[in-house]
Motif scaffolding. Structure first.
Motif, mmCIF file in Angstrom:
data_model
loop_
_atom_site.group_PDB
_atom_site.id
_atom_site.type_symbol
_atom_site.label_atom_id
_atom_site.label_comp_id
_atom_site.label_asym_id
_atom_site.label_seq_id
_atom_site.Cartn_x
_atom_site.Cartn_y
_atom_site.Cartn_z
ATOM 1 N N TYR A 177 0.923 -1.155 0.017
ATOM 2 C CA TYR A 177 -0.006 -0.040 -0.022
ATOM 3 C C TYR A 177 0.921 1.340 0.089
ATOM 4 N N SER B 264 10.664 1.655 1.652
ATOM 5 C CA SER B 264 9.600 1.147 0.956
ATOM 6 C C SER B 264 9.835 0.068 0.571
ATOM 7 N N THR B 265 10.942 -0.389 0.160
ATOM 8 C CA THR B 265 11.130 -1.686 -0.461
ATOM 9 C C THR B 265 11.367 -2.766 0.692
ATOM 10 N N LEU C 93 5.005 11.010 -15.200
ATOM 11 C CA LEU C 93 4.914 10.000 -13.956
ATOM 12 C C LEU C 93 3.792 10.249 -13.192
ATOM 13 N N ALA D 192 15.012 -4.515 -17.251
ATOM 14 C CA ALA D 192 14.376 -3.611 -18.220
ATOM 15 C C ALA D 192 14.124 -2.432 -17.417
ATOM 16 N N TYR D 193 14.518 -1.206 -17.618
ATOM 17 C CA TYR D 193 13.978 -0.093 -16.813
ATOM 18 C C TYR D 193 13.386 0.950 -17.586
ATOM 19 N N SER D 194 12.457 1.653 -16.812
ATOM 20 C CA SER D 194 11.834 2.631 -17.388
ATOM 21 C C SER D 194 12.714 3.923 -18.216
ATOM 22 N N ALA D 195 12.551 4.059 -19.188
ATOM 23 C CA ALA D 195 13.507 4.911 -19.943
ATOM 24 C C ALA D 195 13.124 6.234 -19.536
ATOM 25 N N THR E 139 17.331 7.168 -9.477
ATOM 26 C CA THR E 139 16.279 8.101 -10.513
ATOM 27 C C THR E 139 15.051 8.435 -9.336
ATOM 28 N N SER E 140 14.717 8.075 -8.311
ATOM 29 C CA SER E 140 13.896 8.751 -7.646
ATOM 30 C C SER E 140 14.424 9.997 -6.862
ATOM 31 N N SER F 1 17.992 -3.031 -9.939
ATOM 32 C CA SER F 1 17.074 -2.255 -9.777
ATOM 33 C C SER F 1 16.769 -1.357 -8.683
ATOM 34 N N GLN G 71 3.168 4.580 -14.125
ATOM 35 C CA GLN G 71 4.348 4.271 -13.973
ATOM 36 C C GLN G 71 4.621 2.850 -14.166
ATOM 37 N N PRO H 131 5.872 0.937 2.144
ATOM 38 C CA PRO H 131 5.762 1.949 1.336
ATOM 39 C C PRO H 131 5.030 2.906 2.189
ATOM 40 N N ARG I 49 12.638 7.468 -16.530
ATOM 41 C CA ARG I 49 13.045 7.446 -15.330
ATOM 42 C C ARG I 49 14.813 7.733 -15.773
ATOM 43 N N GLN J 162 14.156 6.678 1.386
ATOM 44 C CA GLN J 162 12.643 6.479 1.064
ATOM 45 C C GLN J 162 12.598 5.180 0.393
ATOM 46 N N VAL J 163 13.270 5.133 -0.913
ATOM 47 C CA VAL J 163 13.252 3.757 -1.451
ATOM 48 C C VAL J 163 13.454 2.654 -0.701
ATOM 49 N N THR K 80 7.309 3.864 -7.314
ATOM 50 C CA THR K 80 8.751 3.045 -7.822
ATOM 51 C C THR K 80 8.891 1.802 -7.230
ATOM 52 N N ALA K 81 9.144 1.775 -5.695
ATOM 53 C CA ALA K 81 9.584 0.624 -4.942
ATOM 54 C C ALA K 81 8.545 -0.385 -5.165
ATOM 55 N N GLN L 4 9.223 -4.087 -6.661
ATOM 56 C CA GLN L 4 8.936 -5.340 -5.924
ATOM 57 C C GLN L 4 8.023 -6.493 -6.778
ATOM 58 N N GLY M 36 5.219 2.767 -17.849
ATOM 59 C CA GLY M 36 6.852 3.129 -17.911
ATOM 60 C C GLY M 36 7.465 1.961 -17.524
ATOM 61 N N ASP N 29 16.535 2.453 -8.790
ATOM 62 C CA ASP N 29 15.316 3.074 -8.066
ATOM 63 C C ASP N 29 15.774 4.237 -7.199
#
Lengths: 384, 582, 277
Positions: free
Chosen positions: A196, C247-248, C203, C129-132, C9-10, C2, A235, C252, C134, C243-244, A205-206, A210, A238, C6
């Protein structure tokens, strides 16, 4: 356009206020507290339009028990504090006979104590997380028990075994996904992730990373309407996510305007514009005739509003008066056949509904993939 | 007497207001009753915002969070624990105590020595965000986004809640008005005006701010309790940052620093928005937003400022009567010198401003610190009064090392400091400034403005000699530069310090004023046993009054001796012939 | 891998969003609480540009100009009287943000608007494969940062601005037109905010409140960063990275408040943030 919209609402209000003193038969007042500002303001105009059409149609046929219907719209700011003001104004200042509205859960909860004090019926026309119970409250829209199974059954039939769930952290988001999780487990699937983001969160993103590393077969999301839906979809696209994706919270209009990004998304609803019935076709035509260029696409929130007005009409006619006690009893017994089919709020103040599974096409239209007639809302309010 | 009469008028007004609250339900319709009940509860919050922002200068968006904590504590107890009378009482207690606990934590985090006004605002943003997030994550416990509804609170009717909210509002407003007019209340204004000066009067401003935060969090929690009962539901937005900004908007529009203005702002906007916003939601917000921007820019004191001229005919309260305190000779304990500096140094990066300063001062001495601009005189003074200033060496006051101590603690050990640029309180009167100087000797009253002002005789002498004794009721902002200098000196003397530090006390003064101050200083040191250190450029003045002269040059002590020794020292002649000073 | 992408880019997105705020705070010591509204204005510039059928890339200069012009007006009529009252400036700009939000609502409606993605699709980075887009955002952040470093270090304007930062009175005595420097700085700051609004559109959704969600985060980052772009980059990397990571690995939801809470703690321990370190 919105200026026009507001001006229109104003003029309707003014006209109805003036009419109040001129009309011979005292009108029956229908209060519509709705989120003209705030999070719900995207969808609120379509709800108001649907209610306006219903009132116009009913009045053209001679009204209810010989009395015309009159709409009183108030902005609830899509939240609790605004709802208190709106409900107070409608119940105690305008002294409406009934409240019929689509609102956020917080606004509904904020209004309920006021409705109880005012002792009038309240028809809630928004799908929600379920289990809101009050002798004064009736609901003619879906709850998780009705909406989730079609989606999961379809994904399972397509071969999905593992699921990833993403939601906004609020009552609806969590309620939907909690039900989805238990339903998936019941039917032999596996939930490999459930994440969430706060309601105003914008950075997925994160969670997306996942999702990608979880290797899930299918994705089910239930975010707050409007912006979070859009940011998440953008996203996801993307990031190149292509697994089957069911969105429990996107409305047809939003899906349509997302264009190519939304292609392939599965949605489950009690109303889709593509429903092939005479009632729906004549409803769409009437909407188009009445609003023309200003028409807001009818949707799963506005159509229950339209039908809510009719259900109230039926109940008043059955009760023979607008006496709240009699009307509240009648509301659970009457039925109305509208664009969504025959609606009857007979199951613990909730309604069994025909659910449609739709898929967004490349041009933004929603194709009905499958329909599930008379899905039961389950045990929502066993005490009622 | 006049003061007491003013207090009485206020009390009568409050009683009348309370009576109106009790009677009003008879004439109001149910819509107005409901809307006004909530608006009055919010008005209680606006009062707390006003005390924090309008008076103490702390811009806060965080009151919403304390409100939310109080309201949720009540609603959660009533929902999950029980709703009989004892649980309602428990809810009341929890609604007051929990916000106070959170307030104490927030206060500790926010108000530390050297914290900036921005930082307080930042924290006040973070707190509601965190509280809201906790509510969202609470599941059925907090009701998440839907809030809690369907519990039973106090068994009151609509009218009952209106009366209760009205009477509590009147009581809170009355208490706030009494407080801000009291001597302790003026302290908040003093802190807003000049926190440094407060610290150098021995006042622990951080502690006062934390205390204020805690007490007001409790009041806010009480409002939360009322709200949870009266509205029958609580929602996350009650605790949110947006609600916090609305409170500030109401306070600003009504008129910060007036208590009554914010109350009228909250009630007025609350009522009008219920009447109007349903019809024109976007225009309404646009209107409020525009009005808010205009008020902040053009009318910083809010709409209350428009009626302020009406108040001009009202006589200002009379100033207190001056009373001389009995002369006390500082009690000395132990034999350690009053001030002992040993090898003190101060550097900014690689730049050494002070090096190897060793200096002792004994009671009764009047030491003049001279030297050209940039010699490090002011820095040296700072090292004597701020435990964090020196980068090396030790400074002892009465034998205690002050390293790490804060100015207010050092001042409490018997040091008074007068700054180079007069440091007083612009929004207070002369008498109130002097009262602040006595705050750490004589705890100011929370409810009254004292009729008398007891000062040491020497402070009264300064006031008499400079004519300030006839201007006790004048606002400081109207004083001349010289008068402010004299006022600050009188304030520092009122502290009854054992050691007084004066940074150019005579700069910008007339010849007469100068000799007046000279006389006072001589009396203080010679007769009362006080010691003084004086930074001074006027060598004639220095020669006339000093018992000892210390010369500072390029961060080093180059001369430390009698007046004769110093004046005749070669280095002094060299510095002052080449230094361009008189 | 990744996770690393993340994080950077974040951080880059946060950096882009916060630059406008930092420019204004760094030089003027004023917090522009209408920053969120300028992001929104930028987003709507993108909507308007694409609706007229022009290339979405053209929205970048358009948003810079629109943001800048609005900034000049704001500086002149709202901020200038408040330089001596920084807390009031926060409030006045917050009020302005409300006004701008409502005006946008009245003009464009409440609806969520759509803009085509500037760069769709993904790119293979070391097998992921990553968002172009970002990755493009990362590039944009670097270009912005370097560009600004050049502006501050290499041009006359930058020199003047630094003079104002260090000692405004002295700068005025030396004959610098400090009022003009303030106006230009404010204009650049708001222009950058508009630009950031356009860069955000692929985004996020574009709606009248789109900027507000970014306001508190960028405010915190700027407070921690102080006045230099270097420290802002550090702050974005550390706090955005936190933050990333939170979140991971944790949740989050906690990630969503990581920046605000960490920033508050950092400032408690070191009141000047990273600018002193």
């Amino acid at each position: 356009m919105n200026v026009l919209m507001n001006a229109k609402i104003l003029s309707v209000l003014a006209a109805t206020l003036l009419a109040g003193t001129a009309q011979a038969a005292d009108p029956i007042k229908i209060g519509v507290p709705v989120g003209l500002s705030g999070a719900n303001s995207v969808v609120a105009p379509s709800v108001v339009q649907a209610a306006e059409l219903a009132v116009e149609e009913i009045n053209a046929e001679g009204g209810v028990l010989g009395r015309p219907l009159k709409l009183v719209v108030a902005d609830d700011g899509s939240g609790a504090v605004g709802a208190q003001k709106a409900f107070d104004a409608l119940v105690f200042r305008d002294e409406v006979d009934v409240l019929i509205s689509m609102e956020t859960s917080a606004a509904r909860n904020a209004g309920l104590p006021i409705v109880q004090r005012g002792r009038i019926p309240y028809i809630y026309t928004s799908f929600y997380e379920g289990r809101s119970c009050s002798p004064f409250l009736y609901v003619d829209a879906w709850v998780p028990e009705q909406q989730v199974p079609p989606v999961v059954d379809y994904l399972k039939a397509e071969g999905a075994k593992t699921y990833f769930l993403i939601g906004s952290d609020y009552a609806f988001g969590r309620g939907m996904l909690d039900f989805a999780e238990s339903y998936i487990k019941e039917t032999g699937g596996e939930v490999v992730g459930e994440e969430y983001l706060p309601m105003d969160g914008t950075d997925w993103t994160a969670i997306i990373s996942q999702l990608k590393s979880s290797g899930a077969d299918a994705l089910i999301t239930s975010t707050a309407g409007g912006a979070p839906n859009v940011t998440l979809t953008k996203q996801l696209r993307g990031a190149g996510v292509t697994i089957p994706y069911a969105n429990l919270a996107v409305d047809e209009g939003t899906a349509k305007s997302m264009g190519a990004d939304a292609e392939g998304i599965l949605i489950s609803a009690s109303y889709i514009t593509g429903i092939d019935s005479d009632e729906n076709k004549s409803f769409l035509k009437a909407m188009n005739d009445k609003f023309g260029g200003d028409l807001r696409t009818p949707n799963d929130l506005s159509v229950p509003q339209y039908e809510g007005v009719y259900l109230y009409k039926e109940a008043v006619e059955k009760a023979g008066s607008t006496d709240p006690r009699a009307v509240l009893k009648a509301l659970g017994e009457v039925s109305f056949t509208g664009p969504r089919g025959t609606i009857e709020m007979s199951k613990q103040h909730h309604a069994p509904l025909t659910m449609y599974l739709g898929q967004v096409q490349a041009d933004g239209s929603v194709k009905v993939v499958e329909s599930f007639p008379n899905v039961d809302p389950g045990e929502q309010c066993p005490d009622l | 007497m006049a003061r007491r009469r003013r207090g009485l008028v206020l009390l009568v007004l409050a009683l009348v207001a309370a009576a109106v609250m009790l009677a009003a339900p008879a004439v109001l319709d149910r819509f107005s009753l409901n809307v006004l009940t909530r608006a009055m509860i919010f008005a209680i919050l606006a009062i707390t915002v006003d005390l924090l922002w309008g008076f103490a200068g702390i811009l806060t968006f965080g009151q919403a969070a304390f409100f939310g904590v109080g309201a949720y504590a009540t609603a959660m107890i009533l929902t999950h624990v029980g709703d009989s009378a004892p649980y309602v009482a428990l809810g009341l207690v929890a609604a007051v105590i929990l916000p106070m606990v959170v307030g104490a934590m927030v206060g500790w985090l926010t108000f530390y020595p050297g914290s900036s006004a921005f930082y307080a605002t930042i924290i006040s943003l973070v707190v509601p965000i965190v509280v809201t997030q906790v509510i969202y994550s609470g599941g059925t416990f907090t009701g998440s986004s839907s809030g809690l509804v369907g519990y039973w609170g106090m068994p009151l009717s609509l009218e009952g809640y209106f009366r209760l909210a009205g009477v509590v509002l009147v009581a809170v407003a009355f208490a706030a008005l009494v407080f801000v007019r009291s001597d302790a209340g003026r302290l908040l204004t003093a802190i807003r005006n000049n926190e440094t000066r407060c610290a150098y009067l021995g006042i622990n401003t951080q502690r006062i701010k934390i205390l204020l935060t805690v007490v007001l969090a409790g009041v806010t929690g009480l409002a939360g309790f009322l709200y949870a009962n009266a509205s029958g539901m609580v929602a996350p937005e009650n605790a949110g940052f947006v609600f916090g900004t609305e409170l500030v908007v109401w306070t600003a529009l009504g008129g910060r620093g007036t208590i009554v203005g914010p109350v009228l702002g909250a009630v007025g906007i609350g009522y009008l928005s219920a009447e109007l916003s349903g019809d024109l939601p976007f225009l309404w917000q646009l209107l409020i937003g525009t009005l808010f921007v205009l008020v902040i820019i053009v009318l910083p004191n809010g709409l209350a400022a428009l009626v302020a001229p009406l108040k001009a005919w009202r006589k200002p309260p009379p100033p207190p009567t001056l009373v001389a305190l009995p002369v006390t000779v500082p009690r000395r304990t132990g034999t350690a010198p009053l001030l002992a500096m040993e090898k003190v140094e101060k550097s900014y990066g690689s730049q050494k401003v002070l090096a190897d300063i060793t200096l002792t001062v004994a009671p009764g001495e009047l030491v003049s610190l001279v030297g050209p601009n940039g010699a490090g005189k002011t820095t040296l003074m700072r090292c004597m009064t701020d435990g964090a200033a020196a980068s090396g060496g030790t400074v002892r006051i009465n034998g205690t090392a002050i390293a790490g101590m804060l100015p207010d603690a050092i001042v409490a050990r018997g040091i008074g400091r007068k700054f180079q640029v007069a440091s007083v309180f612009e929004d207070l009167t002369v008498a109130e400034c002097l009262r602040m100087a006595r705050a750490c000797h004589e705890t100011p009253s929370l409810v009254a403005a004292a009729e008398t002002l007891a000062l040491p005789a020497s402070a009264i002498d300064i006031l008499r000699l400079t004519g300030l004794d006839r201007m006790l009721a004048s606002p400081v902002s109207l004083l001349s530069h010289g008068q402010k200098q004299s006022l600050e000196l009188a304030m520092v003397v009122s502290l009854e310090p054992e050691l007084i530090l004066l940074d150019e006390p005579t700069a910008g003064l007339t010849k007469t004023e100068r000799s007046t101050i000279g006389t006072v200083l001589k009396t203080l040191t010679a007769e009362r046993g006080m010691a003084a250190i004086l930074v001074e450029h006027d060598l004639d003045f220095v020669r006339e009054i000093s018992s000892r002269i210390v010369v500072l040059h390029q961060g080093r002590l180059v001369v430390d001796g009698t007046v004769e020794e110093a004046v005749n020292a070669d280095i002094v002649k060299r510095i002052y012939s080449g230094g361009g000073h008189e | 891998m990744s996770l690393f992408l993340d994080v950077v880019t974040s951080s880059a997105v946060l950096f882009i969003v916060a630059t406008g705020l930092l420019t204004i705070f760094g030089v003027l010591k004023i917090i522009n609480f209408a920053h969120g509204a300028w992001l929104t204005v930028g987003g709507y510039c993108a909507v308007a540009t694409t609706q007229t059928g022009l290339s979405p890339w053209l929205a970048l200069p358009v948003a810079f100009v629109v943001g800048g012009v609005l900034g000049i007006l704001t500086e002149r009529f709202i901020v200038r009287p408040l330089y001596a009252r920084p807390l009031d400036a926060i409030l006045a700009t917050w009020g302005l943000g409300i006004v701008i939000g409502q005006l946008i609502t009245l003009i464009f409606g409440r609806d969520v608007q759509f803009t085509p993605s500037l760069i769709p699709g993904t790119v293979d980075v070391f097998g992921t494969a990553y968002s172009a887009y970002r990755l493009f955002a990362l590039l944009a952040a670097v270009v912005l940062g370097l560009g600004f470093a050049f502006l501050m270090e290499g041009t006359r304007l930058g020199l003047s601005a630094r003079a104002v930062i260090m000692n405004e009175t002295l700068a005025r005595i030396l004959g610098l037109d400090t009022a003009k420097i303030r106006t230009v700085t404010f204009m650049i700051g708001t222009g950058l905010a508009g630009l950031a609004g356009v860069l955000l559109t692929p985004l996020t959704s574009v709606d009248p409140n789109m900027g507000v969600a970014w306001l508190v985060g960028s405010f915190m980052l700027v407070m921690v960063a102080g006045e230099s772009f270097g420290t802002l980059a550090v702050a974005c990397l550390l706090l955005g990275g936190a933050q990333v990571v939170v979140s991971t690995y944790v949740s989050p939801i906690l990630g969503g408040i990581t920046i605000a809470v960490l920033a508050a703690l950092i400032l408690r321990l070191s009141p000047k943030g990273f600018s002193r370190a």
